[in-house]
Design an enzyme around this catalytic site. Structure first.
Site: not given
Ligand code: 5GP
Length: 115
Positions: A30, A87, A100
């Site tokens: 990330d 999420n 993801h």
């Protein structure tokens, strides 16, 4: 589905720090890590949100989870523990509309349920 930043990363049009890839998915760090280790596991198939999954995606979702757990084991923090998060949509905090799985670990994590 509209092209997202993750499609561009998968096509190698913009750089990312890849840690794993196979025929079904890629994994890269990330850009804004929320833990010592923060890796995103992303299916090559462009699915916008968890709500768009169909029964034919069941194996793919399992592969995402297994790729994340295998990575945690390889990197040596599986026994200590980690967190995985999908999420979904705006209330869930989703900002990139390509499904993801977040893998967060490498040290104690704050903000978990029950804390
Ligand atoms: P979401 O909020 O959709 O669950 O997660 C999207 C994640 O993608 C965020 O944690 C964000 O930091 C990460 N991200 C956004 N743009 C990029 C990028 O260009 N490269 C990488 N490696 N990560 C990104």
């Amino acid at each position: 589905m509209a092209d997202t930043i993750f499609d561009k990363i998968i096509r190698r049009e913009i750089p990312a720090d890849f840690v794993y890839e196979d025929a079904d998915l890629v994994a890269f760090r990330d850009l804004h890590p929320q833990a010592p280790v923060h890796v995103l596991f992303v299916p090559r198939k462009p699915i916008a949100t968890l709500n768009d999954l169909t029964p034919e995606d069941a194996l793919l979702v399992g592969k995402l989870v297994l790729a994340a757990t295998a990575y945690a084991k390889r990197e040596g923090f599986a026994e200590a523990g980690y967190r995985t998060v999908f999420n979904c949509n705006h209330d869930g905090g989703q900002t990139v509309f390509h499904v993801h799985l977040h893998l967060l670990g490498g040290g104690p994590l704050r903000g978990g349920f029950g804390q």
